[in-house]
Motif scaffolding. Sequence first.
Motif, short mmCIF file in Angstrom:
data_model
loop_
_atom_site.label_atom_id
_atom_site.label_comp_id
_atom_site.label_asym_id
_atom_site.label_seq_id
_atom_site.Cartn_x
_atom_site.Cartn_y
_atom_site.Cartn_z
N TYR A 31 -115.38 -43.10 -83.64
CA TYR A 31 -114.07 -42.85 -84.26
C TYR A 31 -113.02 -42.54 -83.20
O TYR A 31 -111.88 -43.02 -83.26
CB TYR A 31 -114.21 -41.71 -85.26
CG TYR A 31 -113.01 -41.43 -86.13
CD1 TYR A 31 -111.94 -42.31 -86.24
CD2 TYR A 31 -112.95 -40.24 -86.87
CE1 TYR A 31 -110.84 -42.02 -87.04
CE2 TYR A 31 -111.86 -39.93 -87.68
CZ TYR A 31 -110.81 -40.83 -87.75
OH TYR A 31 -109.72 -40.54 -88.55
N SER A 35 -109.62 -44.59 -82.49
CA SER A 35 -108.34 -43.95 -82.80
C SER A 35 -108.29 -42.55 -82.21
O SER A 35 -109.30 -41.84 -82.20
CB SER A 35 -108.16 -43.86 -84.32
OG SER A 35 -107.06 -43.05 -84.66
N ARG A 36 -107.12 -42.15 -81.76
CA ARG A 36 -106.96 -40.78 -81.28
C ARG A 36 -107.19 -39.78 -82.41
O ARG A 36 -107.58 -38.64 -82.17
CB ARG A 36 -105.57 -40.57 -80.68
CG ARG A 36 -105.41 -41.15 -79.30
CD ARG A 36 -104.17 -40.63 -78.60
NE ARG A 36 -104.14 -41.11 -77.23
CZ ARG A 36 -103.59 -42.27 -76.84
NH1 ARG A 36 -103.02 -43.04 -77.75
NH2 ARG A 36 -103.61 -42.64 -75.58
N LYS A 37 -106.94 -40.20 -83.64
CA LYS A 37 -107.21 -39.31 -84.77
C LYS A 37 -108.67 -38.89 -84.79
O LYS A 37 -109.00 -37.77 -85.18
CB LYS A 37 -106.85 -40.01 -86.09
CG LYS A 37 -105.36 -40.23 -86.29
CD LYS A 37 -105.09 -40.89 -87.63
CE LYS A 37 -103.60 -41.10 -87.85
NZ LYS A 37 -103.33 -41.78 -89.15
N TRP A 40 -109.13 -36.04 -82.23
CA TRP A 40 -108.65 -34.76 -82.76
C TRP A 40 -109.56 -34.25 -83.87
O TRP A 40 -109.81 -33.04 -83.97
CB TRP A 40 -107.21 -34.90 -83.25
CG TRP A 40 -106.21 -34.90 -82.14
CD1 TRP A 40 -106.14 -34.03 -81.09
CD2 TRP A 40 -105.13 -35.81 -81.95
NE1 TRP A 40 -105.09 -34.34 -80.26
CE2 TRP A 40 -104.44 -35.44 -80.76
CE3 TRP A 40 -104.66 -36.93 -82.66
CZ2 TRP A 40 -103.32 -36.12 -80.29
CZ3 TRP A 40 -103.55 -37.60 -82.18
CH2 TRP A 40 -102.89 -37.19 -81.01
N ALA A 41 -110.07 -35.15 -84.70
CA ALA A 41 -110.98 -34.73 -85.78
C ALA A 41 -112.25 -34.11 -85.21
O ALA A 41 -112.75 -33.10 -85.71
CB ALA A 41 -111.33 -35.93 -86.67
N ARG A 94 -102.38 -31.54 -83.22
CA ARG A 94 -102.54 -32.55 -82.14
C ARG A 94 -102.43 -31.85 -80.77
O ARG A 94 -101.48 -32.08 -80.02
CB ARG A 94 -101.47 -33.63 -82.27
CG ARG A 94 -101.55 -34.42 -83.57
CD ARG A 94 -100.52 -35.55 -83.64
NE ARG A 94 -99.16 -35.05 -83.45
CZ ARG A 94 -98.41 -34.51 -84.40
NH1 ARG A 94 -98.89 -34.36 -85.62
NH2 ARG A 94 -97.19 -34.09 -84.15
#
Length: 246
Positions: A31, A35-37, A40-41, A94
């Motif tokens: 993941y 994506s950078r998401k 962070w997740a 973030r």
Amino acid sequence: MIYALRWLMSLLFIIQMYLAMVVLAIVFAPYAIASRKGAWAGIHTYCNWVRLSARWMVGLRSEVRGPVPTGEVMIASKHQSFFDIILICSVVPRPKFIMKKELKWAPILGFYAWRIGCIPVDRGKKGRAIAEMKKAVAAGAAIPGQLIIYPQGTRVAPGATPPYKVGSGLLYQQLAQPCIPAATNVGVFWPRHGIYRKPGLAVVEFLPAIPPGRPVADFMTELERVIEGASNRLMADAGFAVARAA
């Protein structure tokens, strides 16, 4: 006997904390690559796990006070141990950091730091390091988030008073963003070195924003005043004997 048991539980807590880092880093890697998401997740999941396991295993509760910064801001935080990083990253959406250049080569940490837009700095170059930091921050501005810096430049033991470094003021001037000071007492329970973790309530407190546009000298004076004052208050609430100013 009680101390020995708590020391053993502290050791087990530290072992599982690093095992969890490896496991979650692997689980979230696909993941995070996509994506950078995802990066962070993974970070949020890990930080919340550390907070939960600290409470369960060593009796170290944790609390984040004050409005959590969510926009494009600079967070200037007191830094006493790894745990204040954990608390901030568990709630800030973030996060990205000014970090030691060596960490970008660290397994796991280096990859996730790169994905979330952390800015590596060679702290040994002094004046040159500031110029490089400002250049790197400008380049990293394309990745939105909350830039976290440590005005004293390193972890500081409770009661120690190393000077605040002007680099944070120069970044404040460059970014032209609000600065959110953050105070903490985590070092009372989770020291910079050693294994033993004390039970109690560790706190990070976000303080009122310092608006952009102030002269650097005024900003530095205000930043140190509010962070040190609030951190001393939090440490005193935790039972730490804070030395009074002469």
